[in-house]
Design a protein around this motif. Structure first.
Motif, mmCIF file in Angstrom:
data_model
loop_
_atom_site.group_PDB
_atom_site.id
_atom_site.type_symbol
_atom_site.label_atom_id
_atom_site.label_comp_id
_atom_site.label_asym_id
_atom_site.label_seq_id
_atom_site.Cartn_x
_atom_site.Cartn_y
_atom_site.Cartn_z
ATOM 1 N N UNK A 318 0.820 -1.221 0.000
ATOM 2 C CA UNK A 318 0.000 0.000 0.000
ATOM 3 C C UNK A 318 0.854 1.272 0.000
ATOM 4 N N UNK A 319 2.164 1.115 0.337
ATOM 5 C CA UNK A 319 3.051 2.300 0.367
ATOM 6 C C UNK A 319 3.441 2.728 -1.051
ATOM 7 N N UNK A 320 3.069 1.917 -2.047
ATOM 8 C CA UNK A 320 3.373 2.272 -3.438
ATOM 9 C C UNK A 320 2.069 2.417 -4.218
ATOM 10 N N UNK A 321 2.170 3.058 -5.377
ATOM 11 C CA UNK A 321 0.967 3.242 -6.193
ATOM 12 C C UNK A 321 1.068 2.313 -7.396
ATOM 13 N N UNK A 322 0.263 1.284 -7.370
ATOM 14 C CA UNK A 322 0.381 0.256 -8.409
ATOM 15 C C UNK A 322 -0.871 0.243 -9.282
ATOM 16 N N UNK A 323 -0.651 0.328 -10.602
ATOM 17 C CA UNK A 323 -1.760 0.278 -11.554
ATOM 18 C C UNK A 323 -1.611 -0.955 -12.428
ATOM 19 N N UNK A 324 -2.737 -1.404 -12.948
ATOM 20 C CA UNK A 324 -2.722 -2.503 -13.916
ATOM 21 C C UNK A 324 -2.613 -1.865 -15.292
ATOM 22 N N UNK A 325 -1.671 -2.337 -16.112
ATOM 23 C CA UNK A 325 -1.350 -1.635 -17.357
ATOM 24 C C UNK A 325 -2.474 -1.625 -18.392
ATOM 25 N N UNK A 326 -3.350 -2.616 -18.357
ATOM 26 C CA UNK A 326 -4.406 -2.654 -19.383
ATOM 27 C C UNK A 326 -5.767 -2.297 -18.779
ATOM 28 N N UNK A 327 -6.637 -1.649 -19.560
ATOM 29 C CA UNK A 327 -7.997 -1.408 -19.048
ATOM 30 C C UNK A 327 -8.845 -2.686 -19.094
ATOM 31 N N UNK A 328 -8.306 -3.731 -19.774
ATOM 32 C CA UNK A 328 -9.051 -4.991 -19.860
ATOM 33 C C UNK A 328 -8.693 -5.903 -18.677
ATOM 34 N N UNK A 329 -9.533 -6.915 -18.465
ATOM 35 C CA UNK A 329 -9.240 -7.891 -17.408
ATOM 36 C C UNK A 329 -8.342 -8.970 -18.016
ATOM 37 N N UNK A 330 -7.020 -8.874 -17.775
ATOM 38 C CA UNK A 330 -6.107 -9.858 -18.375
ATOM 39 C C UNK A 330 -5.780 -10.893 -17.311
ATOM 40 N N UNK A 331 -6.567 -11.945 -17.280
ATOM 41 C CA UNK A 331 -6.231 -12.984 -16.299
ATOM 42 C C UNK A 331 -6.048 -14.325 -16.992
ATOM 43 N N UNK A 332 -5.243 -15.155 -16.384
ATOM 44 C CA UNK A 332 -4.980 -16.461 -16.975
ATOM 45 C C UNK A 332 -6.106 -17.392 -16.526
ATOM 46 N N UNK A 333 -7.047 -17.611 -17.442
ATOM 47 C CA UNK A 333 -8.252 -18.367 -17.095
ATOM 48 C C UNK A 333 -7.929 -19.808 -16.708
#
Ligand code: 13P
Ligand code: SF4
Length: 380
Positions: A318-333
């Motif tokens: 939480x001490x860092x600001x982390x974003x997910x690079x894509x606006x899509x849901x990129x998960x390994x199904x």
């Protein structure tokens, strides 16, 4: 060793587990862990969902998980919370002849809690296609000059192919060292199944794009290349990719850079070249974790790798600001198929002496695959 192949049977047996709460499933899994003690080792890949990874004895990237399986002397069973090629690799390494002999002939049983947990990239190169490619290359050039290199994300049969032809396996964390090793020994490399890892790594070594033709297994003539392209090649790239990492696009990097000046872009080398070129840090899942752990508080990151890992990093830092690079849901199904009901079902069967979903590579394939894996483990 019983191997459960009937999916209707597993669906039937699994149903009661699916009706249990996460707390109850976790408690039952802990009971099996306590009963089996050191005889059981639960390995977890970083992309696993939180409630599964929390139960893993050891977690890691593909390379670390291979090393852990190879080093294993005490346990008798490995429950692999990852995907099929990882469980196959664990079976080959944990059951190599000298280890089995050291255990007085006893094998390690490797189980994959859901047999449908495959890897779509690994499925993009079938052994028949690779053999056909090799035959075509043999007609066009001297294949003695070609080093076959398979990314660990591949079936055991491909690793065995590499073993038979003096080739080698790589992971995302040692791809450069493996390519250097290969090009010190042979003039060219045939790299499969991930074109992006191959291209990104070779570019960093100074190999120009013009010397990296792409072999499309669906094209009948030289994978869609003319003979000259093959003759001037240094690295022939198989046309395969990861369906998760292909969703990170160069415009996502541009959007983050515009909105957050100074943000660091951190990506996995399975992302396309146009994304990797613009990134600040590129590395395996473990390297990604290390980069975040070592960064000062207040660092800003946009991370391009599987969603579960990025969410976990966000939560743990939480001490860092982390974003997910894509606006899509990129998960390994497929990784996501390993859940608490499957893990509990598989472990309770193991404890009852009726193991299900056993991954066992046949002896001949395992012995050739071991050759290419051993070469990888020796490359520093
Ligand atoms: P790592 O070896 O970096 O953990 O990657 C495995 C994988 O499948 C990435 O998609
Ligand atoms: Fe395969 Fe991609 Fe999933 Fe990794 S993230 S296991 S390469 S499909």
């Amino acid at each position: 060793m019983p191997i459960l192949l009937d999916p209707t049977q597993s669906a039937y047996e699994l149903q009661p587990y699916k009706e249990l709460t996460s707390d109850i499933l976790t408690e039952r899994i802990q009971r099996v862990r306590a009963a089996l003690g050191r005889r059981l080792l639960i390995l977890g890949h970083h992309y696993q969902q939180d409630e599964v990874i929390a139960l893993a004895d050891l977690r890691g990237d593909s390379y670390q998980l291979s090393e852990l399986a190879a080093a294993e002397a005490k346990c008798r069973a490995i429950a692999f919370c990852g995907v099929h090629f990882m469980a196959e690799t664990a079976d080959i390494l944990a059951n190599r002849p000298e280890q089995v002999e050291r255990r007085g002939g006893q094998r390690v049983t490797v189980i994959l809690p859901d047999m449908k947990a495959g890897c779509s990239m690994a499925d993009m190169a079938a052994i028949e296609q690779v053999e056909d490619c090799w035959e075509q290359l043999a007609e066009a050039i001297n294949v003695e000059e070609v080093m076959p290199v398979t990314y660990v994300n591949s079936a055991a049969s491909l690793k065995a192919f590499c073993g038979r032809h003096g080739g080698i396996v790589c992971t995302s964390s040692n791809a450069r060292a493996v390519l250097e090793w290969s090009l010190q020994r042979r003039r060219r490399v045939l790299f499969f199944p991930d074109q992006h890892l191959g291209r990104n790594t070779a570019l960093k070594m100074g190999i120009p794009l013009g010397e990296m033709p792409v072999w499309d297994p669906r094209k009948s003539e030289l994978g869609g290349n003319d003979r000259q392209a093959i003759l001037s090649s240094r690295v022939i790239l198989w046309k395969g990719h990861c369906s998760v990492h292909q969703m990170f696009l160069p415009q996502h990097v541009a959007q983050f850079r515009e909105k957050y000046p100074g943000i660091k872009i951190l990506v996995h080398p399975e992302c396309m070249m146009e994304v990797v070129e613009q990134a600040d840090v590129i590395g395996s899942t473990n390297r990604i974790i290390q980069a975040v752990e070592q960064a000062p508080p207040g660092s800003q990151w946009a991370i391009g790798t599987e969603l579960h890992l990025v969410q976990r990093l966000k939560h743990e830092h939480p001490e860092q600001e982390i974003h997910f690079l894509s606006p899509m849901v990129c998960m390994c199904a497929t990784m996501y198929r390993i859940d608490l009901p499957h893990l509990c079902w598989a472990l309770e069967n193991l404890a009852a002496g009726t193991p299900v979903n056993v991954v066992r590579v046949d002896e001949e394939t395992a012995s050739f695959a071991l050759e290419s894996l051993r070469r990888m483990l020796e490359v520093k």
